[in-house]
Design an enzyme around this catalytic site. Structure first.
Site, mmCIF file in Angstrom:
data_model
loop_
_atom_site.group_PDB
_atom_site.id
_atom_site.type_symbol
_atom_site.label_atom_id
_atom_site.label_comp_id
_atom_site.label_asym_id
_atom_site.label_seq_id
_atom_site.Cartn_x
_atom_site.Cartn_y
_atom_site.Cartn_z
ATOM 1 N N LYS A 10 78.758 18.968 7.840
ATOM 2 C CA LYS A 10 77.979 20.204 7.856
ATOM 3 C C LYS A 10 76.735 19.971 8.714
ATOM 4 O O LYS A 10 75.678 19.561 8.227
ATOM 5 C CB LYS A 10 77.615 20.596 6.411
ATOM 6 C CG LYS A 10 77.558 22.085 6.195
ATOM 7 C CD LYS A 10 77.587 22.449 4.736
ATOM 8 C CE LYS A 10 76.980 23.815 4.482
ATOM 9 N NZ LYS A 10 77.603 24.930 5.161
HETATM 10 N N1 PMP Z 1 83.627 26.531 5.945
HETATM 11 C C1 PMP Z 1 82.429 26.631 6.544
HETATM 12 C C2 PMP Z 1 82.373 26.639 8.025
HETATM 13 C C3 PMP Z 1 81.254 26.722 5.778
HETATM 14 O O1 PMP Z 1 80.059 26.826 6.366
HETATM 15 C C4 PMP Z 1 81.350 26.712 4.374
HETATM 16 C C5 PMP Z 1 80.112 26.821 3.529
HETATM 17 N N2 PMP Z 1 79.564 25.557 3.278
HETATM 18 C C6 PMP Z 1 82.618 26.612 3.794
HETATM 19 C C7 PMP Z 1 83.737 26.521 4.604
HETATM 20 C C8 PMP Z 1 82.784 26.571 2.299
HETATM 21 O O2 PMP Z 1 82.312 25.351 1.806
HETATM 22 P P1 PMP Z 1 81.793 25.212 0.311
HETATM 23 O O3 PMP Z 1 82.844 25.796 -0.552
HETATM 24 O O4 PMP Z 1 81.641 23.761 0.119
HETATM 25 O O5 PMP Z 1 80.512 25.955 0.225
#
Ligand code: PMP
Length: 296
Positions: A153
């Site tokens: 991320k």
């Molecule tokens: N894909 C992307 C590109 C994201 O930014 C997110 C948000 N973090 C997610 C998927 C979903 O991840 P999570 O369930 O861990 O929030």
């Protein structure tokens, strides 16, 4: 909107007012997008505020930092404890928590030793709202995993997300659905994607997507509810035939989808696995027992 006179943040070992904080304009993160972050939610429960899957989020932050050659100066346990302190200091129960690891001065394209850690939180409604979404297949692809660590991320990766969402909104849709470099459906700009057909759910395998923590929670809930989830590569044309679909993400939670490229799904949202899982997810994050679980 995100802070006011009273807001307290954690920055580099100190608690201070958001209004009194400042940053270095020569930060490598500001110029080149080399920073890492998380998006976490806390929920009001009978036992007080609970940070949902705090450990998993901070482990992912650590992973993202490692990939970007950033030396994160706190352990997962320390970050979890600091997060609870942050909530207390801001008198927050239901909140969205944003840890950001950003870098000091450096105009070269090499790792930076100076690392800053910010923790802040605010009240945030479900990111994609409560209405079922109209999606469009984006003309932008998700970044090729050979161009970056797509499962980390990283702040800079979100330029791709901003382009995709902006394009979709300009075209009159609510949100974008992005393909991977091979033309298979990958994920949304800030959420993972599932569709349902017959008695199964389908979602993209890991590799070209962010390994969502909500995606993982959906696997767990689906398993408990006896719903099969299949990870496979698929095309937008497969989704056009779907009975239903939804996005999953910490900020969005479980967000129902109405259509892709104007093709409406076969079933009413209320009748889909998505609606069932959305209710189950809200029960799980609020630590409500299954015995209280009722489908509305
Ligand atoms: N894909 C992307 C590109 C994201 O930014 C997110 C948000 N973090 C997610 C998927 C979903 O991840 P999570 O369930 O861990 O929030």
């Amino acid at each position: 909107m995100y802070y006011n006179d009273k807001t307290t943040i954690f920055l580099d070992g100190k608690w201070l007012k958001a209004n009194d904080a400042s940053t270095d304009l020569y930060s490598q993160t500001l110029h080149y997008g080399a920073g890492v972050f998380e998006g976490i939610r806390s929920y009001e429960t009978e036992d007080g505020a609970m940070v949902f899957k705090a450990k998993e989020h901070y482990e992912r932050l650590q992973y993202s930092a490692e990939k970007m050659h950033i030396n994160l100066p706190y352990s997962v346990e320390e970050l979890v404890a600091l997060t609870y302190e942050l909530l207390e200091k801001n008198d927050l129960q239901n909140s969205y928590i944003r840890p950001l690891v950003y870098l000091g001065q450096n105009m070269s394209l090499q790792p930076t030793e100076e690392v800053h850690v910010l923790l802040c939180a605010w009240k945030w409604d479900r990111y994609l709202g409560d209405e079922q979404l109209k999606l469009m297949t984006s003309s932008f692809q998700r970044p090729n995993p050979k161009s970056c660590f797509v499962d980390a991320k990283v702040t800079g990766h979100y330029t791709n997300s901003i382009l995709a969402t902006t394009e979709a909104k300009k075209e009159g849709f609510d949100e974008a659905l992005l393909l991977d470099m091979n033309g298979f459906v990958a994920e949304g700009p800030g959420a993972n994607f599932f569709y349902e057909k017959g008695d199964k759910l389908y979602t993209a395998p890991l590799g070209n997507i962010l390994a969502g923590i909500t995606r993982q929670t959906i696997f767990e809930l689906a398993n408990e509810l006896g719903i099969d989830v299949v990870e496979k590569y698929f095309k937008p044309e497969d989704v056009y035939e779907a009975d239903g679909a939804f996005f999953t993400g910490t900020a969005a939670e479980v967000a129902g989808i109405k259509s892709l490229d104007g093709k409406k799904f076969n079933q009413k949202w209320e009748d889909t696995f998505g609606a069932l899982l959305s209710a189950a997810y809200l029960n799980r994050v609020q630590k409500k027992e299954y015995k209280n679980f009722e489908l509305v």
